[in-house]
Design an enzyme around this catalytic site. Structure first.
Site, PDB file in Angstrom:
ATOM      1  N   GLY A  29     -17.051 -57.806 -39.178  1.00  0.00           N
ATOM      2  CA  GLY A  29     -18.192 -57.682 -40.087  1.00  0.00           C
ATOM      3  C   GLY A  29     -19.449 -58.226 -39.411  1.00  0.00           C
ATOM      4  N   GLY A  86     -16.133 -63.563 -41.915  1.00  0.00           N
ATOM      5  CA  GLY A  86     -17.053 -63.527 -43.054  1.00  0.00           C
ATOM      6  C   GLY A  86     -16.304 -63.294 -44.346  1.00  0.00           C
ATOM      7  N   ALA A  87     -17.041 -63.115 -45.415  1.00  0.00           N
ATOM      8  CA  ALA A  87     -16.439 -62.794 -46.717  1.00  0.00           C
ATOM      9  C   ALA A  87     -17.480 -62.052 -47.549  1.00  0.00           C
ATOM     10  CB  ALA A  87     -15.995 -64.060 -47.441  1.00  0.00           C
ATOM     11  N   GLY A 101     -15.625 -54.144 -45.263  1.00  0.00           N
ATOM     12  CA  GLY A 101     -15.754 -53.487 -43.962  1.00  0.00           C
ATOM     13  C   GLY A 101     -14.502 -52.706 -43.606  1.00  0.00           C
ATOM     14  N   GLU A 107      -7.096 -58.669 -41.025  1.00  0.00           N
ATOM     15  CA  GLU A 107      -7.720 -59.982 -41.280  1.00  0.00           C
ATOM     16  C   GLU A 107      -6.740 -60.889 -42.005  1.00  0.00           C
ATOM     17  OE1 GLU A 107     -11.128 -58.724 -43.491  1.00  0.00           O
ATOM     18  OE2 GLU A 107     -12.399 -58.632 -41.725  1.00  0.00           O
TER      19      GLU A 107
HETATM   20  O1  DER Z   1     -14.825 -56.496 -44.476  1.00  0.00           O
HETATM   21  C1  DER Z   1     -14.629 -57.717 -44.251  1.00  0.00           C
HETATM   22  O2  DER Z   1     -13.574 -58.295 -44.529  1.00  0.00           O
HETATM   23  C2  DER Z   1     -15.795 -58.541 -43.770  1.00  0.00           C
HETATM   24  O3  DER Z   1     -15.351 -59.701 -43.118  1.00  0.00           O
HETATM   25  C3  DER Z   1     -16.611 -58.918 -45.000  1.00  0.00           C
HETATM   26  O4  DER Z   1     -15.784 -59.661 -45.833  1.00  0.00           O
HETATM   27  C4  DER Z   1     -17.885 -59.661 -44.653  1.00  0.00           C
HETATM   28  O5  DER Z   1     -18.714 -58.743 -43.987  1.00  0.00           O
HETATM   29  P1  DER Z   1     -20.223 -59.147 -43.668  1.00  0.00           P
HETATM   30  O6  DER Z   1     -20.160 -60.398 -42.832  1.00  0.00           O
HETATM   31  O7  DER Z   1     -20.751 -57.959 -42.890  1.00  0.00           O
HETATM   32  O8  DER Z   1     -20.936 -59.354 -44.981  1.00  0.00           O
END
Ligand code: DER
Length: 241
Positions: A29, A86-87, A101, A107
């Site tokens: 992400g 990320g989340a 994503g 993950e």
């Molecule tokens: O798709 C995912 O799991 C990404 O990690 C998402 O949770 C966070 O994506 P971002 O950092 O682009 O907002």
């Protein structure tokens, strides 16, 4: 500060927790991208040595390769020292929504076996309860009879005002435009669940989703994050489980 700068601040803060010799889960992400870039930079500067990266998507695999980060997989490293990712949403108990994503399965496999799972977010990801953003909570399903599975998911969550939508993307073969199902790195489809109300008991919801034979995995990461690094206008805060 624009959102991407906040993402970068959170990512760099998390990478301070990476030490030489570690086996590191590399997230996917736009926020995790900054963390992987930073790890590559420290490796090049000689400030990090003897690290091994375990990517959570083909996209991160390619990014890490281009940065010269040595890579391996769970077959060779069934336990990791740390993972940084990320989340999409973080609730007060550090439960997460991930997968917008499209990489939630790999993950969850990687981040489920690390000693320390560090989540990096800008403050816009903080929610009062999971699903509150009104944005997608993704579920990875097998393509076989996807409509049947999507319907079962929507029916189960009717109490929370759920709408289930197959994730698609627009494509064109030069002649005509068409809409195709999004296919994950694992050859599966994604159903995005949109909630109007509170899901309530997340563990019960998770168990119910996973009982459906056509479901592979879902985007609620419950009781998995050990640390959440939040970058906001007023600075960076670190929440520990
Ligand atoms: O798709 C995912 O799991 C990404 O990690 C998402 O949770 C966070 O994506 P971002 O950092 O682009 O907002």
């Amino acid at each position: 500060l624009v959102q991407d700068e906040l993402k970068k601040i959170a990512a760099y803060k998390a990478v301070e927790m990476v030490k030489s010799g570690m086996v590191i889960g590399l997230g996917t992400g736009s926020t995790a991208k900054h963390a992987v870039d930073r790890i590559g930079e420290l490796l090049r500067q000689g400030k990090l040595e003897d690290i091994i990266g375990i990517p959570t998507s083909t996209k991160t695999h390619e990014q890490a390769l281009s940065l010269g980060i040595p890579l391996s997989d769970l077959d060779s490293h069934p336990v990791l020292d740390i993972a940084i990712d990320g989340a999409d949403e973080v609730d007060p108990e550090l439960n997460l929504v991930k997968g917008r994503g499209g990489s939630l399965l790999r993950e969850k496999m990687v981040e489920g076996v690390c000693k320390k799972f560090v989540v990096i977010v800008d403050e816009s990801k903080l929610v009062k309860y999971i699903g509150a953003s009104g944005l997608a909570m993704p579920v990875e399903i097998v393509p076989f009879c996807w409509k049947f599975t999507a319907q079962r998911l929507q029916e189960f969550f009717e109490y929370a005002g759920c709408v289930a939508k197959l994730r698609t993307f627009a494509s064109s073969n030069g002649m005509e435009n068409c809409v195709l199902p999004f296919v994950t790195d694992n050859g599966n489809y994604l159903v995005d669940l949109y909630f109007k109300g509170d899901i309530g008991d997340l563990k019960a919801a998770s168990d119910a989703i996973l009982r459906l034979a056509g479901v592979v995995e879902h985007g609620m990461f419950l009781d998995m994050a050990t640390t959440v690094v939040v970058a906001g206008e007023l600075g960076v805060t670190i929440k520990n489980k």
